[in-house]
Design an enzyme around this catalytic site. Structure first.
Site, short mmCIF file in Angstrom:
data_model
loop_
_atom_site.label_atom_id
_atom_site.label_comp_id
_atom_site.label_asym_id
_atom_site.label_seq_id
_atom_site.Cartn_x
_atom_site.Cartn_y
_atom_site.Cartn_z
N HIS A 28 0.84 -1.20 0.00
CA HIS A 28 0.00 0.00 0.00
C HIS A 28 0.87 1.25 0.00
CE1 HIS A 28 0.88 0.54 4.20
NE2 HIS A 28 0.26 -0.56 4.57
N HIS A 39 4.11 1.38 2.24
CA HIS A 39 5.25 0.63 1.71
C HIS A 39 5.86 1.38 0.53
CE1 HIS A 39 2.41 -2.69 3.11
NE2 HIS A 39 3.37 -2.66 4.01
N CYS A 71 1.30 -11.56 22.78
CA CYS A 71 0.34 -11.07 21.79
C CYS A 71 0.63 -11.76 20.47
CB CYS A 71 0.43 -9.55 21.63
SG CYS A 71 -0.57 -8.98 20.24
N CYS A 73 1.40 -9.32 17.50
CA CYS A 73 2.75 -8.75 17.46
C CYS A 73 3.81 -9.84 17.43
CB CYS A 73 3.03 -7.88 18.67
SG CYS A 73 1.85 -6.56 18.90
N CYS A 91 -2.73 -5.27 24.67
CA CYS A 91 -1.64 -4.95 23.74
C CYS A 91 -1.85 -3.53 23.20
CB CYS A 91 -1.65 -5.95 22.57
SG CYS A 91 -0.77 -5.34 21.12
N HIS A 101 -2.73 -3.94 19.24
CA HIS A 101 -3.91 -4.69 18.80
C HIS A 101 -5.12 -4.53 19.72
CE1 HIS A 101 -0.59 -6.53 16.57
NE2 HIS A 101 -1.51 -6.75 15.65
N LYS A 135 -5.97 6.69 10.33
CA LYS A 135 -4.95 5.68 10.12
C LYS A 135 -5.42 4.73 9.02
CE LYS A 135 -1.96 2.62 12.57
NZ LYS A 135 -1.57 1.87 13.70
N LYS A 165 -7.51 -1.79 6.85
CA LYS A 165 -8.41 -2.60 6.03
C LYS A 165 -9.85 -2.44 6.50
CE LYS A 165 -6.34 -6.81 4.23
NZ LYS A 165 -6.09 -8.18 4.63
N1 MSP Z 1 8.66 -7.02 8.29
C1 MSP Z 1 8.79 -5.92 9.13
C2 MSP Z 1 10.07 -5.17 8.84
C3 MSP Z 1 11.32 -5.98 8.96
S1 MSP Z 1 12.72 -5.06 8.49
C4 MSP Z 1 14.02 -6.01 8.94
C5 MSP Z 1 7.62 -4.97 8.94
N2 MSP Z 1 6.94 -5.09 7.79
S2 MSP Z 1 5.71 -4.16 7.36
O1 MSP Z 1 5.18 -4.74 6.15
O2 MSP Z 1 4.80 -3.99 8.43
O3 MSP Z 1 6.33 -2.81 6.94
C6 MSP Z 1 6.50 -1.77 7.85
C7 MSP Z 1 7.06 -0.61 7.08
O4 MSP Z 1 6.18 -0.27 5.99
C8 MSP Z 1 7.19 0.69 7.83
O5 MSP Z 1 8.34 0.77 8.62
C9 MSP Z 1 7.22 1.68 6.68
O6 MSP Z 1 8.43 1.58 6.02
C10 MSP Z 1 6.13 1.13 5.80
N3 MSP Z 1 4.82 1.60 6.22
C11 MSP Z 1 3.74 0.82 6.50
N4 MSP Z 1 2.67 1.63 6.76
C12 MSP Z 1 3.05 2.92 6.67
C13 MSP Z 1 2.35 4.15 6.71
N5 MSP Z 1 1.06 4.24 6.97
N6 MSP Z 1 3.05 5.27 6.46
C14 MSP Z 1 4.37 5.24 6.11
N7 MSP Z 1 5.05 4.09 6.05
C15 MSP Z 1 4.46 2.94 6.45
O7 MSP Z 1 7.37 -4.18 9.82
#
Ligand code: MSP
Length: 640
Positions: A18, A21, A126, A129, A143, A146, A295, A298
């Site tokens: 999304h 990412h 949790c 997490c 948590c 969550h 925020k 889904k």
């Molecule tokens: N798999 C772990 C990271 C391991 S790194 C060794 C993880 N994955 S995640 O899919 O949840 O990705 C988190 C990351 O996605 C955030 O740190 C950021 O880079 C990005 N984002 C996810 N949602 C976001 C927003 N709403 N806004 C900005 N970035 C965000 O955690």
């Protein structure tokens, strides 16, 4: 010159990619391109995090084995990045054999050094997490993420002696003030480290979870997903002996959002220290994107799909918006209105119009040939433009180095405004009226083209496509040269005498959510459309689309819908398909017609009717025609 190594988080494969990412990965790409422009050798890593409870549960929900499931979602991420012009060097998957080997090696090293011990633990766990919580961390017994009440679990596990390194870490962060940046996140980490650090449970018994990397010293356990995931940053470089590891590791810049600050600022440096590996250079932490002030989630249904935005507005505009709108480190809000507003005012108006009006004049007054700057006229009519260009390049560079992308873009836009004013003040159309002012006219337009050259280079990391198109239309042949920072601070690189290609509209204005050309006189939407139609799907992806010949058996109007017809088609078996062709076809004209359908589209409900495929048409709305075959074919014949 130092090499440069940039990483993104590796994303969990329990959800589709999304906006959030996409933001981190676009930032990494922008930085990567910028450092390349500065002449550095760069390495850009991204990938997917594929182990752990969350993934197993998501796979189960889809009725798939984890192995099949992770392949599918990982591919979604991998396929998305080229759509957004993200050019990574390596895509790591934690389910790869090479990665697992590194995890085992590091675990063994730390175990042998005595920093991993076995112990019984009872605590609040949790599942969301995938971690235990201490009493202190819970909010009203729940948590904090969550909002669920954790389960009390008792088990024997392996623990990583993080507590031993607490004082060392505090000292390191205090000695290197930008180790974690911006400062607000450094402060957050130091505040956390004021409390005693609890040792980290780094194993999960196989009785509870099998989907992970087996501990090298106990095959009844798998590795905790964070311990596994963090090591991707070195396994991807071929730790310990790979050349990329030796070259790039010491320069590493990690990029994450605030949600995963703790594992990166606390677990990871301690893991590196315990394994005798040098620490990373900087941890760069950005804020969160919220959508329409909420925020992204889904359940609210406000998750923004980057691919959708790219399809409508193009990848450049998407990247521009993200970089211009967010102050690195702070949260930001996404709304499509704000997106359209920025598109129209910054891209279509400021940059697009400057580009069009400048080229229009070169074509009108000089038949499209870059004019010669005339000695003697230069200083009279420079109006500080050259100094402005130098200042823009300098401010931009400083801002990019500070991760202040919005400021970097503001520096470019200030310069765009200066050129626009320069044109207004020098009024080339007035100069063109008098033969005696021909030399001044040449110099003015030469200066304008020179300013545009600088802009085309500065925008490159953020908008690589527009940069390329601008450079082609400015007659700059070697894109390489004009994307070097050092060339952008030097005035006078544009070569006179070159015939420029026909003008085009760089960013057609958006009216009501659709890209349209604003200025018919100079618009060439075809070229723009081609620019967006990058040939980047592989044969493998294309072959997944099951196109078949189908014979229409029955057709009827869908109640309460002007556009939809319900068709029954024979495609070897009978499928019901809802098609938006009611305004173009009468029911009776359709019976017996042979059409082409996508037969393996996931069934979806339209107006309460389950539609099992899609009929192909050319065009839409007013002028929509069915795609047919050139002669009778058996129903179900595949298209090859
Ligand atoms: N798999 C772990 C990271 C391991 S790194 C060794 C993880 N994955 S995640 O899919 O949840 O990705 C988190 C990351 O996605 C955030 O740190 C950021 O880079 C990005 N984002 C996810 N949602 C976001 C927003 N709403 N806004 C900005 N970035 C965000 O955690």
């Amino acid at each position: 010159m130092n090499p440069y190594y940039i990483t993104t988080p590796i994303y969990y494969v329990n959800a589709r990619p999304h906006l959030g990412h996409a933001y981190s990965t676009v930032v990494a790409d922008v930085l990567n391109r910028f450092h390349r422009m500065c002449g550095q050798e760069t390495y850009f890593l991204t990938g997917t995090d594929e182990h752990g409870d969350k993934v197993v549960r998501a796979a189960k929900e889809e009725g798939l084995s984890p192995l099949v499931y992770v392949d599918q979602i990982s591919e979604l991420f991998r396929n998305l990045w080229p759509e957004l012009d993200i050019e990574y060097d390596y895509f790591i998957r934690t389910t790869s054999h090479a990665h697992a080997k590194v995890v085992e090696e590091v675990l063994q090293k730390i175990y042998d050094a005595g920093d991993i011990y076995f112990s019984e633990y009872e605590g609040a766990y949790c599942f969301g997490c995938e971690r235990f919580y201490t009493e202190r961390e819970l909010v009203d017994g729940r948590c904090p993420d969550h909002k669920t009440i954790p389960e009390v679990i008792k088990e024997s596990n392996y623990f990583f002696r993080m507590s031993r390194y607490q004082d060392w870490l505090v000292e390191h962060i205090e000695t290197f003030p930008d180790f974690v940046r911006p400062e607000r996140y450094r402060n957050e980490v130091l505040a956390f480290l004021r409390e005693p650090l609890v040792d980290l449970c780094i194993s999960r018994p196989k009785t509870r979870l099998q989907w992970g990397i087996t501990l090298p010293f106990d095959n009844q356990y798998v590795t905790y997903v964070w311990f596994d995931a963090l090591l991707n940053y070195i396994s991807a470089l071929g730790y310990p002996d790979g050349e990329p590891f030796k070259k790039f590791w010491p320069t590493v810049q990690h990029l994450i959002a605030k949600d995963i600050l703790k594992p990166h600022a606390i677990y990871w440096p301690i893991m590196l220290k315990a394994a005798g590996i040098p620490l990373y250079r900087n941890l760069n932490v950005h804020g969160y994107w919220n959508v329409d002030a909420a925020k992204m989630s889904k359940s609210i249904g406000n998750v923004v799909d980057p691919l959708e935005l790219k399809k409508i507005y193009g990848s450049d505009a998407f990247r521009y918006f993200l970089m211009r709108e967010m102050v690195f480190g702070l949260d930001s809000n996404f709304s499509e209105e704000a997106f359209i507003h920025r598109f129209n005012s910054d891209l279509a108006n400021d940059l697009g119009n400057l580009f069009s009006r400048s080229l229009t004049m070169v074509h009108k007054y000089f038949k499209g040939i870059v004019p010669q700057k005339e000695a003697g006229t230069e200083s009279d009519i420079d109006f500080g433009l050259r100094a402005d260009a130098e200042k823009a390049a300098q401010d931009y560079r400083k801002a990019m180095e500070d991760l202040a992308f919005n400021k970097a873009l503001m520096a470019i836009w200030e310069f765009i405004n200066h050129i626009n004013k320069y044109i207004d003040v020098t009024a080339p159309w007035e100069l063109a009226k008098r033969k005696s002012q021909q030399r001044q006219l040449q110099t003015v337009l030469y200066n304008v083209l020179e300013g545009l050259r600088v802009i085309s280079g500065l925008i490159y990391p953020i908008m690589p496509q527009a940069s390329r198109v601008m450079q082609e239309h400015l007659g700059l042949k070697s894109a390489e040269t004009f994307q070097k920072m050092e060339d952008l601070s030097v005035w006078g690189k544009t070569k006179p005498g070159i015939k420029l290609p026909k003008r085009l509209t760089l960013f057609p204005r958006i009216e009501q959510g659709r890209a349209q050309s604003a200025n018919q006189e100079i618009a060439e939407p075809k070229e723009v459309r081609l620019m967006r139609m990058k040939p980047d799907i592989t044969m493998e992806i294309f072959q997944k689309i099951d196109l078949r010949v189908a014979t229409v058996l029955h057709a009827e109007a869908v109640p309460r819908s002007k556009k939809l017809l319900k068709l029954k088609v024979d495609v070897g078996e009978v499928h019901t398909i809802v098609a938006g062709i009611a305004e173009n076809y009468e029911v009776e004209d359709l019976i017996g017609k042979q059409v082409v359908i996508v037969a393996n589209l996931k069934p979806t409900k339209l107006m309460g009717i389950l539609s099992q495929g899609m009929v192909l048409t050319a065009g839409d709305k007013g002028n929509c025609r069915l795609v047919t075959v050139d002669g009778p074919s058996d129903p179900g014949t595949p298209l090859t």
